[in-house]
Each structure stands twice: as C-alpha cells, then as structure tokens.
Design a protein around this motif. Structure first.
Motif, PDB file in Angstrom:
ATOM      1  N   ARG A  64      57.222 -51.120 -87.466  1.00  0.00           N
ATOM      2  CA  ARG A  64      57.070 -49.949 -86.605  1.00  0.00           C
ATOM      3  C   ARG A  64      56.362 -48.826 -87.369  1.00  0.00           C
ATOM      4  NH1 ARG A  64      59.743 -45.525 -85.752  1.00  0.00           N
ATOM      5  NH2 ARG A  64      61.342 -46.058 -87.257  1.00  0.00           N
ATOM      6  N   ASP A  95      52.651 -49.420 -87.605  1.00  0.00           N
ATOM      7  CA  ASP A  95      51.957 -49.097 -86.352  1.00  0.00           C
ATOM      8  C   ASP A  95      51.867 -47.585 -86.141  1.00  0.00           C
ATOM      9  OD1 ASP A  95      51.734 -51.773 -86.051  1.00  0.00           O
ATOM     10  OD2 ASP A  95      53.071 -51.965 -84.329  1.00  0.00           O
ATOM     11  N   GLU A  96      52.874 -46.847 -86.616  1.00  0.00           N
ATOM     12  CA  GLU A  96      52.822 -45.388 -86.498  1.00  0.00           C
ATOM     13  C   GLU A  96      51.790 -44.796 -87.455  1.00  0.00           C
ATOM     14  OE1 GLU A  96      56.707 -43.624 -86.824  1.00  0.00           O
ATOM     15  OE2 GLU A  96      57.360 -44.528 -84.941  1.00  0.00           O
ATOM     16  N   SER A 145      48.459 -45.397 -86.197  1.00  0.00           N
ATOM     17  CA  SER A 145      48.196 -44.440 -85.127  1.00  0.00           C
ATOM     18  C   SER A 145      47.707 -43.109 -85.708  1.00  0.00           C
ATOM     19  CB  SER A 145      49.482 -44.245 -84.323  1.00  0.00           C
ATOM     20  OG  SER A 145      49.279 -43.339 -83.284  1.00  0.00           O
ATOM     21  N   VAL A 149      44.145 -43.462 -87.079  1.00  0.00           N
ATOM     22  CA  VAL A 149      43.161 -43.500 -85.988  1.00  0.00           C
ATOM     23  C   VAL A 149      42.992 -42.106 -85.373  1.00  0.00           C
ATOM     24  CG1 VAL A 149      42.715 -44.425 -83.680  1.00  0.00           C
ATOM     25  CG2 VAL A 149      43.475 -45.955 -85.488  1.00  0.00           C
ATOM     26  N   SER A 150      44.100 -41.376 -85.194  1.00  0.00           N
ATOM     27  CA  SER A 150      44.010 -40.030 -84.628  1.00  0.00           C
ATOM     28  C   SER A 150      43.253 -39.086 -85.561  1.00  0.00           C
ATOM     29  CB  SER A 150      45.405 -39.458 -84.362  1.00  0.00           C
ATOM     30  OG  SER A 150      46.074 -40.234 -83.397  1.00  0.00           O
ATOM     31  N   THR A 203      39.650 -39.769 -85.341  1.00  0.00           N
ATOM     32  CA  THR A 203      39.116 -39.265 -84.078  1.00  0.00           C
ATOM     33  C   THR A 203      38.924 -37.751 -84.137  1.00  0.00           C
ATOM     34  OG1 THR A 203      40.353 -41.030 -83.003  1.00  0.00           O
ATOM     35  CG2 THR A 203      39.439 -39.336 -81.572  1.00  0.00           C
ATOM     36  N   ARG A 229      51.444 -47.519 -82.317  1.00  0.00           N
ATOM     37  CA  ARG A 229      52.331 -46.578 -81.616  1.00  0.00           C
ATOM     38  C   ARG A 229      51.496 -45.509 -80.918  1.00  0.00           C
ATOM     39  NH1 ARG A 229      57.726 -47.965 -81.158  1.00  0.00           N
ATOM     40  NH2 ARG A 229      57.313 -50.005 -82.025  1.00  0.00           N
ATOM     41  N   LEU A 230      51.989 -44.999 -79.808  1.00  0.00           N
ATOM     42  CA  LEU A 230      51.318 -43.894 -79.137  1.00  0.00           C
ATOM     43  C   LEU A 230      52.234 -42.675 -79.149  1.00  0.00           C
ATOM     44  CD1 LEU A 230      49.796 -45.614 -75.963  1.00  0.00           C
ATOM     45  CD2 LEU A 230      48.718 -45.242 -78.181  1.00  0.00           C
ATOM     46  N   GLU A 256      50.168 -39.457 -75.034  1.00  0.00           N
ATOM     47  CA  GLU A 256      49.225 -40.588 -74.987  1.00  0.00           C
ATOM     48  C   GLU A 256      49.798 -41.706 -74.117  1.00  0.00           C
ATOM     49  OE1 GLU A 256      47.198 -40.247 -79.460  1.00  0.00           O
ATOM     50  OE2 GLU A 256      48.891 -41.572 -79.137  1.00  0.00           O
ATOM     51  N   PHE A 271      41.561 -40.126 -78.301  1.00  0.00           N
ATOM     52  CA  PHE A 271      42.626 -40.827 -79.047  1.00  0.00           C
ATOM     53  C   PHE A 271      42.851 -42.217 -78.460  1.00  0.00           C
ATOM     54  CE2 PHE A 271      44.812 -36.549 -80.202  1.00  0.00           C
ATOM     55  CZ  PHE A 271      44.033 -36.446 -81.341  1.00  0.00           C
TER      56      PHE A 271
END
Lengths: 205, 228
Positions: A181, A184-185, A188, A191-192, A195, B148-149, B153, B195
């Motif tokens: 988990r 994946d966070e 995230s 990626v943010s 961006t 994760r979002l 999002e 995003f």
C-alpha cells in the motif's frame, strides 16, 4: 590468493570511476541546459568479494574471476537516485548514448511494478574498456549493472530489503500488504509531483 | 447541479423547470420516457425526476433501462396516482424517492437536496472501464500496476467512470466533485484531470480522458493497445 577478482580489481575500480565521471558530466550538461539536476545522488561500488563469492556458490558457479566478471554481471554496480520520474528516463537516454556501451538487458519496473510494489529501472551494460579481460581480449568486455529510481522508491526498497533479510517478523503478511500500500501511495506522490512540475514548466513556457 | 426532468404535462414541466432553475439547478426537460433514457445515456445528471404516466415509455420502464445501463443517479418519481402498486413498482425499478401530485414545491426541493446528499453512499464500490478498475473504498486505481488516489481524485474518477463516453464540462465536474468545498476554484479541475491522466498512464491503463483545459472532458477506452 588475490581474491575472486584476481588482478582485475583495479580495472573494475577504474570502470566504476569512469561511469561516475560520465554521469556527472552529462548531468552538468543537462543542468546548464534546463536548470535541473537529473540525479539527486549516486552510489557506485565494486561488489564486495565476500558477497560475490557467496553469489557464485548460490548460483553453482566456481569462485573464479571468470564467474565474477563474465558469468555474473553485477561486479560493478551503480544506483542513480533521482528527484522526479522523468529524470530517470533522461538519465537512461544519456546512458544509452555512451558509444562504447551496449544494453544487454533492461527491465522497467516503474511502468511494470513488481507484485510486491517494487519500482525501479534496471539495466545491464556491456562496455568495451581499453584493458585486457579474463579472456585476454583487449579492449576487454566488462559488465555494469545500473539501477535507477526516485528518492521515494529508494527508501521503500531499503525498507523492503530489511524485511526480506529478517526472519520471524511479527505479522509478516500484514506488513507485506501495508508495504505494498505504501509503494502505491509513494508512486502516487511521485506521479503527482511530476505532474505539478510539468504544469509549472508549461506555465513558464 | 444538473437535473433531468421527464414530465409530459407541458404546463407542470414549465413551472417545475422555472422553480428548479430559480433554485440554481440546471434543468433538461423532456416529455416522454424514451427521450429520458436517451438523455440519461448522453449527459451526466445529479438527479432524475420522472413522471410515471408518460407517452412512448412509462417512467418505471424508463428508469429500469437507465439502471440496467449502470447509471445510479438518484431518481424521484412524480405520480398523479396515489396507488400503492405504482409506488412499489417505481421504488423496485431503482427509484430513491417519490412524491404524489399535488405536492408542495418546498417539499420537492427538500427531497432533491436529501437525495443528492446521500448520492454515492449506496453506490457500487468497484467500477471497471476497459481493463482499469477503481475501488472507491480503498481509493485504489489498478490495471497492470496499482496506485493510490487522493480522495478528490477518487471522486473525480468515479464521476468519469459512471459517465463514460459522456462529455463533462469543467463546470459540471467542479459542481459535482467540489460541491462541499466553498474555498475551491474551478481551475483545480484541470489540475486533477492532469493527476488522473498521469495515474492512468502509471498503471498502464487502456482508458483516456480527452479534452483541453477549461473545456469539456470525456473518459473513453482506447483500443489500440498500450497507452504509452
């Protein structure tokens, strides 16, 4: 007994230093162009003789210079740690442009993460270096393993590594699931951040 | 917030539309069940108000078709007949509430507010478009990889996935996703679209959100293999 690398140990050190120099060179060039340092830090090492011997035993190879430098490809290892995901791919582009090197293996665990959440870019290079190798070829053929990842991926991998080599961890399954988990966070966030940097750069231009 | 109103009595429809618009709702008025189904498949609504007795297709059958297409927009029936059978059929077809005519306008508005407030609480928690899955409870987007979002999002992705192939305007998106945030600026929509686009790429998703900043956006599946 000269150790598993025999008389080649200094050559391996030279190749390692040469790579560090090249990476710093293109990073400087890129910095002058874009104002971005495309790596944050860099670790380069010649694999400890003891762990190389251990690896040979594990792979059922004789503990010889040939095994260490021809059969196995991680006698020289570099880890390039970057601030942003796109910086990783910029580094890869520069590395692939080295004229005396050839990528013989690569795996993109960033776009194709491992099931446990591991993310990194792996490549193995074959370099023609002006020194004799164990087969007497000059220039000789040597191998370099390169791992590229973001700071977040790096700290995750360090924690995961700790788990892997520790026996009898309490609630192991739960920890593995939570570690996934976290991966994946962190992905995230990576990626943010990328961006947001792109959005800022677009506004500038 | 946007409402689809299906009511075949022209005078009542006109009056309802005027009052709803006065209460700041955007209203699409249609006059039969068939057109209601078409509108619901092409546009994103926050609530549906349906008459039961309508030409071409009655309200109950229309809502059944809408629900079968995976559309869970809150729906309320208006009916002249106070018959119990009609109410049961309507609720079983997927309605969230009903009102019998004649009704007080204040009550209709209160029921719309109540219904849209609850929207999403009973929603399907696992959505899938193409090979991309969204688990809204876990806030997880997955395809080849998983990621994760953030909470907004997730809400935005859920809105797109329940309105696949429909053009959604920046305003509609903002009003739906950021309804509870009076501090937010509509500029935030493009940032969150960015995003999501990056995160869809990060999981190697076979869907894309098309559209340019401040215009309309549409979620579609892309069939030509790897989105890279």
């Amino acid at each position: 007994m000269n150790g598993i690398y025999g008389e080649y140990r200094p050559v391996l050190e030279n190749i390692k230093d040469e790579f560090e120099k090249r990476i710093e060179e293109y990073t400087q060039k890129e910095y002058e162009k874009s104002g971005i340092r495309i790596y944050e830090h860099l670790i380069a090492r010649v694999k400890e003789e003891e762990s190389m011997c251990e690896k040979c035993r594990r792979k059922n190879l004789p503990e010889t210079p040939e095994s260490a430098m021809k059969k196995l490809h991680d006698s020289i290892g570099l880890r390039i740690v970057c601030s942003f995901i796109e910086d990783i791919y910029k580094n890869i582009k520069y590395i692939k442009a080295f004229p005396d090197c050839k990528v013989i293996h690569e795996k993109d665990y960033i776009r194709h993460a491992k099931p446990n959440g591991y993310r990194s870019y792996h490549m193995i290079l074959e370099i023609q270096f002006p020194c004799a190798d164990v087969y007497g070829n000059n220039p000789g053929t040597f191998y370099v393993e390169i791992q590229l990842r973001t700071i977040a991926m790096d700290s995750w991998a360090a924690l995961e590594h700790k788990l892997k080599y520790k026996k009898n961890v309490a609630n192991q399954e739960l920890i593995i699931a939570e570690l996934k988990r976290c991966a994946d966070e962190m992905a995230s966030c990576d990626v943010s951040m990328q961006t947001i940097r792109d959005l800022i750069t677009e506004t500038e231009n | 917030m946007k409402i689809l109103l299906a009511e075949d009595e022209k005078d009542l429809s006109r009056a309802l539309k005027a009052i709803l618009e006065h209460s700041k709702y955007a209203v699409d008025a249609v006059y039969d069940g068939q057109t209601a189904v078409e509108y619901a498949s092409e546009n994103a609504y926050d609530a549906l108000i349906l008459d039961i007795m309508m030409p071409k297709l009655d309200g109950v059958s229309a809502l059944k078709q809408i629900r079968e297409s995976g559309n869970y927009t809150p729906a309320l029936f208006l009916t002249a007949k106070a018959e119990i059978d009609d109410r049961i059929a309507g609720l079983d077809a997927g309605a969230d509430d009903y009102l019998t005519k004649p009704f007080a306008m204040g009550e209709l508005l209160a029921r719309i507010r109540s219904m849209t407030r609850r929207a999403g609480t009973y929603m399907v928690k696992k959505l899938k478009i193409g090979s991309v899955a969204l688990d809204t409870a876990e806030q997880e987007l997955s395809c080849e990889n998983s990621i994760r979002l953030a909470s907004k999002e997730t809400k935005l992705m859920e809105y797109f996935m329940t309105n696949v192939n429909k053009p959604l305007s920046t305003n509609e998106i903002f009003n739906h996703v950021w309804a509870d945030d009076s501090q937010a600026d509509p500029k935030i929509v493009f940032m969150y679209i960015s995003f999501l686009r990056s995160k869809i790429r990060a999981v190697n998703g076979d869907i894309e959100i098309s559209g340019r900043e401040d215009e309309t956006y549409t979620l579609r599946s892309v069939t030509d293999g790897d989105a890279d």
